[in-house]
Scaffold this motif. Structure first.
Motif, PDB file in Angstrom:
ATOM      1  N   ALA A 191      -0.051  10.812  33.324  1.00  0.00           N
ATOM      2  CA  ALA A 191      -0.984  10.096  32.454  1.00  0.00           C
ATOM      3  C   ALA A 191      -0.640   8.611  32.426  1.00  0.00           C
ATOM      4  O   ALA A 191      -1.528   7.760  32.462  1.00  0.00           O
ATOM      5  CB  ALA A 191      -0.952  10.685  31.047  1.00  0.00           C
ATOM      6  N   TRP A 192       0.653   8.301  32.368  1.00  0.00           N
ATOM      7  CA  TRP A 192       1.065   6.895  32.346  1.00  0.00           C
ATOM      8  C   TRP A 192       0.680   6.198  33.652  1.00  0.00           C
ATOM      9  O   TRP A 192       0.188   5.076  33.640  1.00  0.00           O
ATOM     10  CB  TRP A 192       2.567   6.783  32.122  1.00  0.00           C
ATOM     11  CG  TRP A 192       3.031   5.366  32.150  1.00  0.00           C
ATOM     12  CD1 TRP A 192       3.580   4.696  33.197  1.00  0.00           C
ATOM     13  CD2 TRP A 192       2.917   4.415  31.093  1.00  0.00           C
ATOM     14  NE1 TRP A 192       3.834   3.394  32.857  1.00  0.00           N
ATOM     15  CE2 TRP A 192       3.438   3.198  31.566  1.00  0.00           C
ATOM     16  CE3 TRP A 192       2.432   4.485  29.792  1.00  0.00           C
ATOM     17  CZ2 TRP A 192       3.486   2.064  30.786  1.00  0.00           C
ATOM     18  CZ3 TRP A 192       2.486   3.338  29.021  1.00  0.00           C
ATOM     19  CH2 TRP A 192       3.005   2.146  29.510  1.00  0.00           C
ATOM     20  N   ASP A 193       0.905   6.850  34.778  1.00  0.00           N
ATOM     21  CA  ASP A 193       0.541   6.272  36.071  1.00  0.00           C
ATOM     22  C   ASP A 193      -0.964   6.019  36.156  1.00  0.00           C
ATOM     23  O   ASP A 193      -1.400   4.965  36.616  1.00  0.00           O
ATOM     24  CB  ASP A 193       0.969   7.182  37.214  1.00  0.00           C
ATOM     25  CG  ASP A 193       2.469   7.223  37.400  1.00  0.00           C
ATOM     26  OD1 ASP A 193       3.159   6.317  36.882  1.00  0.00           O
ATOM     27  OD2 ASP A 193       2.954   8.166  38.057  1.00  0.00           O
ATOM     28  N   SER A 194      -1.733   6.991  35.705  1.00  0.00           N
ATOM     29  CA  SER A 194      -3.180   6.856  35.742  1.00  0.00           C
ATOM     30  C   SER A 194      -3.629   5.694  34.858  1.00  0.00           C
ATOM     31  O   SER A 194      -4.458   4.873  35.262  1.00  0.00           O
ATOM     32  CB  SER A 194      -3.838   8.148  35.266  1.00  0.00           C
ATOM     33  OG  SER A 194      -5.224   8.007  35.176  1.00  0.00           O
ATOM     34  N   TRP A 195      -3.072   5.610  33.658  1.00  0.00           N
ATOM     35  CA  TRP A 195      -3.441   4.534  32.738  1.00  0.00           C
ATOM     36  C   TRP A 195      -3.058   3.176  33.305  1.00  0.00           C
ATOM     37  O   TRP A 195      -3.843   2.236  33.252  1.00  0.00           O
ATOM     38  CB  TRP A 195      -2.761   4.734  31.383  1.00  0.00           C
ATOM     39  CG  TRP A 195      -3.071   3.625  30.433  1.00  0.00           C
ATOM     40  CD1 TRP A 195      -4.165   3.504  29.649  1.00  0.00           C
ATOM     41  CD2 TRP A 195      -2.281   2.454  30.214  1.00  0.00           C
ATOM     42  NE1 TRP A 195      -4.111   2.335  28.938  1.00  0.00           N
ATOM     43  CE2 TRP A 195      -2.961   1.668  29.259  1.00  0.00           C
ATOM     44  CE3 TRP A 195      -1.066   1.995  30.712  1.00  0.00           C
ATOM     45  CZ2 TRP A 195      -2.461   0.459  28.812  1.00  0.00           C
ATOM     46  CZ3 TRP A 195      -0.581   0.785  30.261  1.00  0.00           C
ATOM     47  CH2 TRP A 195      -1.268   0.033  29.321  1.00  0.00           C
ATOM     48  N   SER A 196      -1.861   3.058  33.872  1.00  0.00           N
ATOM     49  CA  SER A 196      -1.425   1.758  34.381  1.00  0.00           C
ATOM     50  C   SER A 196      -2.259   1.316  35.583  1.00  0.00           C
ATOM     51  O   SER A 196      -2.562   0.125  35.730  1.00  0.00           O
ATOM     52  CB  SER A 196       0.063   1.772  34.721  1.00  0.00           C
ATOM     53  OG  SER A 196       0.338   2.682  35.750  1.00  0.00           O
ATOM     54  N   GLN A 197      -2.646   2.253  36.443  1.00  0.00           N
ATOM     55  CA  GLN A 197      -3.519   1.898  37.565  1.00  0.00           C
ATOM     56  C   GLN A 197      -4.891   1.451  37.061  1.00  0.00           C
ATOM     57  O   GLN A 197      -5.452   0.468  37.554  1.00  0.00           O
ATOM     58  CB  GLN A 197      -3.685   3.080  38.514  1.00  0.00           C
ATOM     59  CG  GLN A 197      -2.465   3.370  39.337  1.00  0.00           C
ATOM     60  CD  GLN A 197      -2.639   4.618  40.189  1.00  0.00           C
ATOM     61  OE1 GLN A 197      -3.645   5.298  40.111  1.00  0.00           O
ATOM     62  NE2 GLN A 197      -1.636   4.909  41.002  1.00  0.00           N
ATOM     63  N   HIS A 198      -5.407   2.156  36.081  1.00  0.00           N
ATOM     64  CA  HIS A 198      -6.702   1.805  35.502  1.00  0.00           C
ATOM     65  C   HIS A 198      -6.635   0.430  34.848  1.00  0.00           C
ATOM     66  O   HIS A 198      -7.528  -0.400  35.032  1.00  0.00           O
ATOM     67  CB  HIS A 198      -7.116   2.867  34.485  1.00  0.00           C
ATOM     68  CG  HIS A 198      -8.428   2.614  33.830  1.00  0.00           C
ATOM     69  ND1 HIS A 198      -9.619   2.701  34.500  1.00  0.00           N
ATOM     70  CD2 HIS A 198      -8.735   2.269  32.564  1.00  0.00           C
ATOM     71  CE1 HIS A 198     -10.607   2.418  33.668  1.00  0.00           C
ATOM     72  NE2 HIS A 198     -10.100   2.147  32.488  1.00  0.00           N
ATOM     73  N   TYR A 199      -5.585   0.154  34.109  1.00  0.00           N
ATOM     74  CA  TYR A 199      -5.420  -1.126  33.439  1.00  0.00           C
ATOM     75  C   TYR A 199      -5.323  -2.260  34.465  1.00  0.00           C
ATOM     76  O   TYR A 199      -5.918  -3.315  34.286  1.00  0.00           O
ATOM     77  CB  TYR A 199      -4.175  -1.097  32.555  1.00  0.00           C
ATOM     78  CG  TYR A 199      -3.975  -2.351  31.752  1.00  0.00           C
ATOM     79  CD1 TYR A 199      -4.713  -2.581  30.602  1.00  0.00           C
ATOM     80  CD2 TYR A 199      -3.057  -3.315  32.158  1.00  0.00           C
ATOM     81  CE1 TYR A 199      -4.542  -3.733  29.869  1.00  0.00           C
ATOM     82  CE2 TYR A 199      -2.883  -4.478  31.428  1.00  0.00           C
ATOM     83  CZ  TYR A 199      -3.626  -4.679  30.283  1.00  0.00           C
ATOM     84  OH  TYR A 199      -3.462  -5.830  29.571  1.00  0.00           O
ATOM     85  N   SER A 200      -4.601  -2.021  35.546  1.00  0.00           N
ATOM     86  CA  SER A 200      -4.485  -3.032  36.601  1.00  0.00           C
ATOM     87  C   SER A 200      -5.844  -3.335  37.225  1.00  0.00           C
ATOM     88  O   SER A 200      -6.173  -4.500  37.484  1.00  0.00           O
ATOM     89  CB  SER A 200      -3.522  -2.568  37.683  1.00  0.00           C
ATOM     90  OG  SER A 200      -2.230  -2.440  37.171  1.00  0.00           O
TER      91      SER A 200
END
Length: 87
Positions: A27-36
């Protein structure tokens, strides 16, 4: 006799299980990619907007400068203030 578990311990237990299972990391990886991606898109949109302002300010901004003070406060052409010294 049953004992209740404190809410803090419940939260810690849920976070521990999700971390151990790898769900929290995913979930953290997905969120950070989305935020980027969102940040890159904001930069791209800002560059396109600035290019558009450069193309139209000579035609659009004189009308903005002719408005009264109150008219300028409610106008969507506030960006023309950045181009006032270019006339």
């Amino acid at each position: 006799m049953s004992r209740s578990v404190s809410p803090a311990l419940q939260v810690i237990a849920v976070l521990g299980v999700t971390w151990y299972s790898g769900l929290l990391g995913s979930a953290w990886d997905s969120w950070s990619q989305h935020y980027s991606r969102i940040q890159v898109e904001k930069v791209r949109v800002a560059a396109i907007r600035e290019d558009g302002y450069e193309l139209v300010f000579k035609n659009v901004c004189p009308d903005f400068y002719d408005l009264s003070w109150i008219g300028r406060q409610f106008s969507t052409l506030g960006w023309c203030n950045d181009y006032r010294n270019r006339f």
